[in-house]
Design a protein around this motif. Structure first.
Motif, PDB file in Angstrom:
ATOM      1  N   PHE A   1      14.872  23.991  42.731  1.00 38.61           N
ATOM      2  CA  PHE A   1      13.979  23.931  42.350  1.00 38.61           C
ATOM      3  C   PHE A   1      14.093  24.227  39.921  1.00 38.61           C
ATOM      4  CE2 PHE A   1       9.563  25.775  44.522  1.00 38.61           C
ATOM      5  CZ  PHE A   1       9.545  24.311  45.121  1.00 38.61           C
ATOM      6  N   ILE A   2      14.789  24.996  40.670  1.00 36.36           N
ATOM      7  CA  ILE A   2      15.895  25.571  39.321  1.00 36.36           C
ATOM      8  C   ILE A   2      15.992  23.986  38.055  1.00 36.36           C
ATOM      9  CG2 ILE A   2      17.487  26.854  37.785  1.00 36.36           C
ATOM     10  CD1 ILE A   2      17.107  28.714  40.246  1.00 36.36           C
TER      11      ILE A   2
ATOM     12  N   TYR B   1      13.667  21.087  37.644  1.00 37.42           N
ATOM     13  CA  TYR B   1      12.208  21.418  36.723  1.00 37.42           C
ATOM     14  C   TYR B   1      13.118  22.206  35.324  1.00 37.42           C
ATOM     15  CZ  TYR B   1       9.156  20.193  40.003  1.00 37.42           C
ATOM     16  OH  TYR B   1       9.043  19.132  41.025  1.00 37.42           O
ATOM     17  N   SER B   2      14.312  21.699  35.172  1.00 36.92           N
ATOM     18  CA  SER B   2      15.672  22.557  33.743  1.00 36.92           C
ATOM     19  C   SER B   2      14.329  21.991  33.096  1.00 36.92           C
ATOM     20  CB  SER B   2      16.486  21.867  33.899  1.00 36.92           C
ATOM     21  OG  SER B   2      16.262  20.547  33.371  1.00 36.92           O
ATOM     22  N   ARG B   3      14.392  22.833  31.813  1.00 36.96           N
ATOM     23  CA  ARG B   3      14.041  21.939  30.108  1.00 36.96           C
ATOM     24  C   ARG B   3      14.026  20.652  30.231  1.00 36.96           C
ATOM     25  NH1 ARG B   3      11.767  27.317  26.946  1.00 36.96           N
ATOM     26  NH2 ARG B   3      11.751  27.712  28.559  1.00 36.96           N
TER      27      ARG B   3
ATOM     28  N   ASN C   1      12.694  18.294  32.360  1.00 37.81           N
ATOM     29  CA  ASN C   1      11.151  18.499  32.857  1.00 37.81           C
ATOM     30  C   ASN C   1      11.182  19.162  31.522  1.00 37.81           C
ATOM     31  OD1 ASN C   1       8.137  18.277  34.176  1.00 37.81           O
ATOM     32  ND2 ASN C   1       8.156  20.017  34.507  1.00 37.81           N
ATOM     33  N   PRO C   2      10.683  18.897  30.576  1.00 39.36           N
ATOM     34  CA  PRO C   2      10.066  19.455  28.915  1.00 39.36           C
ATOM     35  C   PRO C   2       8.779  20.001  29.103  1.00 39.36           C
ATOM     36  CG  PRO C   2      10.501  17.254  28.681  1.00 39.36           C
ATOM     37  CD  PRO C   2      10.724  17.051  30.225  1.00 39.36           C
ATOM     38  N   ASN C   3       7.656  19.254  30.078  1.00 35.05           N
ATOM     39  CA  ASN C   3       6.306  20.047  30.221  1.00 35.05           C
ATOM     40  C   ASN C   3       5.754  20.826  31.637  1.00 35.05           C
ATOM     41  OD1 ASN C   3       7.016  17.574  28.052  1.00 35.05           O
ATOM     42  ND2 ASN C   3       4.895  19.045  27.115  1.00 35.05           N
ATOM     43  N   PRO C   4       5.784  21.392  31.570  1.00 33.69           N
ATOM     44  CA  PRO C   4       5.572  22.461  32.646  1.00 33.69           C
ATOM     45  C   PRO C   4       3.667  21.987  33.156  1.00 33.69           C
ATOM     46  CG  PRO C   4       5.279  23.806  30.898  1.00 33.69           C
ATOM     47  CD  PRO C   4       5.759  23.187  30.861  1.00 33.69           C
ATOM     48  N   THR C   5       3.931  22.554  34.520  1.00 29.19           N
ATOM     49  CA  THR C   5       2.244  21.847  34.965  1.00 29.19           C
ATOM     50  C   THR C   5       1.877  23.823  35.506  1.00 29.19           C
ATOM     51  OG1 THR C   5       3.373  19.763  35.720  1.00 29.19           O
ATOM     52  CG2 THR C   5       0.990  21.021  36.424  1.00 29.19           C
ATOM     53  N   ASN C   6       0.948  24.370  34.755  1.00 30.76           N
ATOM     54  CA  ASN C   6       0.366  25.442  35.431  1.00 30.76           C
ATOM     55  C   ASN C   6      -0.625  25.520  36.238  1.00 30.76           C
ATOM     56  OD1 ASN C   6       1.371  27.231  33.224  1.00 30.76           O
ATOM     57  ND2 ASN C   6       0.074  25.682  32.477  1.00 30.76           N
ATOM     58  N   ILE C   7       0.098  26.113  37.828  1.00 33.63           N
ATOM     59  CA  ILE C   7      -0.591  25.621  38.442  1.00 33.63           C
ATOM     60  C   ILE C   7      -0.833  27.580  39.098  1.00 33.63           C
ATOM     61  CG2 ILE C   7      -0.462  25.161  41.099  1.00 33.63           C
ATOM     62  CD1 ILE C   7       1.833  23.602  39.935  1.00 33.63           C
TER      63      ILE C   7
END
Lengths: 545, 219
Positions: B37-38, B41-43, B46-52
């Motif tokens: 994941f690190i 989904y590094s910045r 993946n600049p735009n996160p998904t809030n779950i």
């Protein structure tokens, strides 16, 4: 939310008070100054206990005498335990970061009882000094282990009574802090901050505070009973007078097991606080994490006798305490799963506090899993009172809480002192600490399973290779700790000025200046969103570029 | 370490390895997920996160699966413990007295030794007593341990298949020479044991009565 960064208001570090010099600190009722007081005193005790630990490891380098006599070694592990537990880990996160952050996080100007808060620190310092004084009184420092098991603690001629009184006083400090935090959380949350809008560190402090209030009196009474027994020969625990030494162990662990959760819960809270900030997304399973803190506090109060599986308990006792031990590990496991899920689809930036959190998760998982092995009765009986147990609790207490404290130090350092720390030395320090830590403590699992009992001054030659590895680990770890602290101390003077919110946190402490003004909030904020609301970063095409 | 030094050694080792195995898999899975994941989904990537916010079925899954696994582990531990406390009928009683910092073993006829001599393949029941502080009798090769507490009788039992000797340690901190409170358990074949028992009895002028039944000695 209104901006809370007034331009000219003096910050708490430089504010003028009616006292000058050190008096402006040691008589201050400002929760932030008290937090810093705790931090300074706690770190002094911590470094002392670290040095004792390093010396103990050095002694273990070779069988027989390496650098000290058995009596010295026995007092060293006793002092190492007492200082680490009562003067460092128990007050560590709650008293330092709890004091500093709790009012800031819930949008309050101070804790509910500021003067009681100051009294708690004074009790802490009195207890700590008493423990130090006992080193130099005739008779020599206590040599009972931090557990003070009866009858040995009644028979030994060393200074057990001052040490017990010290622990007793420290207990009161802890109780009063707990009382203060519970009241503060119940009564002083900012408008709009419902229970489930509280930051998870606050939840952890809340659960911890209940244990502090409910369990600490038991140890107070127990230690007093030992004093009474030593001074007046009343037979409560002493078998020669018709007392029961096993009763002592029960009473001791009725406090000291929940105390383990006093030590770890705030660390778990720190992780829950830091992860979302660097993953830049909301935490996964907020309510589950909050409730699991309460569950740990509750079930954790009912598992004490798993420290006593070889004492000759009834089968009913063995059955229940083993079963509950497995149950209490479930909420901890759930936390770990939720943390890792929090990384999923985040937008992760690796910074120093985040690195410490990763080490925390790795080491805490090993600590938890070896805890399961200890919960298995048949295995427990083999490894009870061996290095396996020493490895296990250092993985939880140091690999967990200790690294959590390091994460917290770096994460809130800019907020506390208004300075940024230097990044490269901090990363080197983190790497050394992580490597050193695992080299130091992992061999202990093997040693323990091979039958090396703990609290042994000398050992059989077949264990030496593991001891050597472990001792080398202690040197690496020690250098890592020095690098970390020297870097922070230098940054205190020379660090770049920190902005109000250097990491992009969403909790309320980041809305005030760094360092915060004396009154925290110019205007009490009104809370509308949850503590980890990063929805602004979600895909909004016009904002990319 | 030997796997067959006592009836418990193998069971404890197997149980331990099962738990270690499961734990290692879990740890490995968690760490792989974490590192993946690190990186994934590094910045940068993946600049735009998904809030779950969470996922109830997932929460239930990772509550129930550990619960089931843990109950299995608990059961294994409990079964092993029952083996360890169920003393077989006809086990021979030896009284153990611990003091700072030595062990003493007393046989049915009053013979006392500081090394524990036992016949092979014979269940031995130890009755544990302390004269001063808490001790704990620990035989690592047998995977057993029991605290020795003043004013309280604890018991433990074992048998061992081979003529050999193993360490006995004190596992409960008992002061200055705690780490020197070692002795040995020496298992002798039946005739060898009786031979020793007879000589020891004569030396200490105690009446000698064979501890083992005759047919057993002949075996």
């Amino acid at each position: 939310m209104t901006s809370n960064v007034p331009a000219i208001e003096p910050d708490y570090l430089h504010a003028q008070t009616n006292r000058k010099g050190i008096g402006a600190w040691i008589f201050s009722t400002d929760h932030k100054r008290i937090g810093i007081l705790y931090m300074v005193s706690m770190l002094v005790f911590f470094m002392t206990a670290v040095v004792l630990g390093v010396l103990m490891r050095l002694e273990m380098l070779t069988p027989g005498k390496t650098i000290m006599q058995p009596q010295t070694y026995n007092t060293f592990f006793t002092l190492h335990g007492i200082m680490m537990i009562f003067l460092f880990i128990i007050p560590g996160l709650p008293a330092v970061f709890g004091n500093f952050l709790l009012p800031l996080m819930i949008g309050a100007k101070d804790v509910f009882f500021p003067r009681l808060n100051l009294l708690s620190w004074w009790l802490f310092i009195t207890g700590g000094l008493l423990a130090l004084v006992s080193l130099f009184l005739p008779g020599g420092p206590a040599d009972t282990g931090w557990t003070f098991y009866v009858p040995y603690s009644i028979r030994t001629t060393t200074n057990v009574i001052p040490a017990l009184f010290a622990a007793f006083i420290l207990g009161f400090s802890s109780i009063l802090t707990g009382l203060n935090f519970i009241t503060t959380i119940h009564r002083m949350r900012a408008p709009g901050m419902t229970w489930f809008k509280m930051p998870l560190f606050t939840w952890a402090l809340y659960s911890t505070a209940w244990i502090q209030i409910l369990a600490t009196p038991v140890i107070g009474i127990t230690l007093l009973l030992v004093v009474v027994e030593r001074l007046f020969g009343v037979g409560i625990f002493d078998p020669n007078l018709g007392g029961d030494p096993v009763l002592y162990q029960h009473l001791f662990w009725i406090y000291s097991h929940p105390a383990v959760y006093i030590m770890i819960l705030p660390g778990l809270g720190v992780v829950s606080e830091i992860l979302p900030v660097f993953a830049r997304r909301t935490i996964f399973g907020y309510k589950v994490i909050a409730y699991s803190s309460l569950a740990i506090a509750f079930i954790g109060s009912l598992v004490w006798a798993h420290h006593m599986f070889t004492v000759g308990m009834s089968n009913t006792g063995m059955f229940i305490f083993s079963l509950l031990t497995f149950l209490v590990s479930i909420p901890s496991a759930i936390k770990v799963f939720n943390w890792i899920a929090t990384l999923y689809k985040g937008s992760i930036k690796i910074e120093v506090p985040f690195l410490f959190v990763l080490s925390f998760i790795f080491q805490f998982s090993i600590g938890g899993l070896t805890g399961l092995m200890l919960g298995v009765l048949a295995v427990n009986i083999h490894v009870q009172d061996t290095y396996f147990v020493v490895g296990h609790f250092h993985y939880v207490m140091f690999g967990g809480t200790g690294f959590g404290l390091m994460a917290a130090m770096h994460f809130w350092f800019p907020k506390m002192f208004g300075k940024m720390f230097k990044k490269t030395p901090a990363i080197i320090g983190w790497l050394l600490m992580t490597i050193g830590f695992n080299t130091l403590y992992f061999p202990m699992f093997i040693l323990g399973y091979l039958g090396m009992p703990r609290r042994y001054y000398d050992y059989l030659p077949q264990y030496q290779s593991y001891h050597i590895v472990s001792t080398v680990g202690s040197w690496i770890l020690f250098i890592g700790i020095l690098v970390i602290f020297i870097n922070l101390l230098i940054s205190l003077k020379k660090g770049m000025k920190a902005s109000a919110n250097p990491w992009g946190g969403k909790t309320l402490e980041w809305t005030v200046a760094s360092p915060p003004p004396v009154e925290n909030f110019h205007e009490i904020p009104v809370v509308e969103k949850g503590p980890y609301d990063y929805s602004e970063y979600e895909i909004k095409p016009e904002l990319i570029k | 370490m030997l796997q067959d030094a006592s009836p418990f050694s193998e069971y404890v080792d197997t149980t331990f390895l099962i738990v270690v195995g499961i734990s290692s898999l879990v740890l490995l899975g968690l760490m792989i997920a974490m590192v993946y994941f690190i990186i994934r989904y590094s910045r940068k990537r993946n600049p735009n996160p998904t809030n779950i916010d969470g996922n109830v079925p997932l929460e239930l899954t990772w509550t129930i699966i550990p619960l089931v696994l843990f109950m299995g582990m608990f059961y294994l531990g409990w079964q092993g413990y029952l083996k360890e406390i169920t003393v077989p009928e006809g086990a021979h009683l030896i009284k153990v007295t611990a003091r700072m910092w030595a062990w003493s073993f007393e046989y049915p006829n009053g013979v006392k030794t500081d090394t524990l001599y036992v016949p092979v393949n014979t269940p031995i029941k130890l009755s544990l007593h302390s004269l001063d502080v808490n001790h704990s009798l620990y035989i690592p090769e047998f995977r057993i341990k029991k605290d020795v507490i003043p004013n309280r009788e604890n018991v433990m039992w074992f048998k061992t298949p081979r003529a050999a000797s193993y360490d006995i340690a004190c596992a409960e901190y008992c002061g200055l020479n705690h780490s020197y409170m070692y002795t040995k358990v020496v298992a002798k074949d039946s005739s060898g044991f009786e031979q020793w028992y007879k000589e020891a009895s004569q030396k200490q002028s105690k009446p000698y009565l064979p501890m083992l039944a005759e047919e057993k000695v002949k075996e």
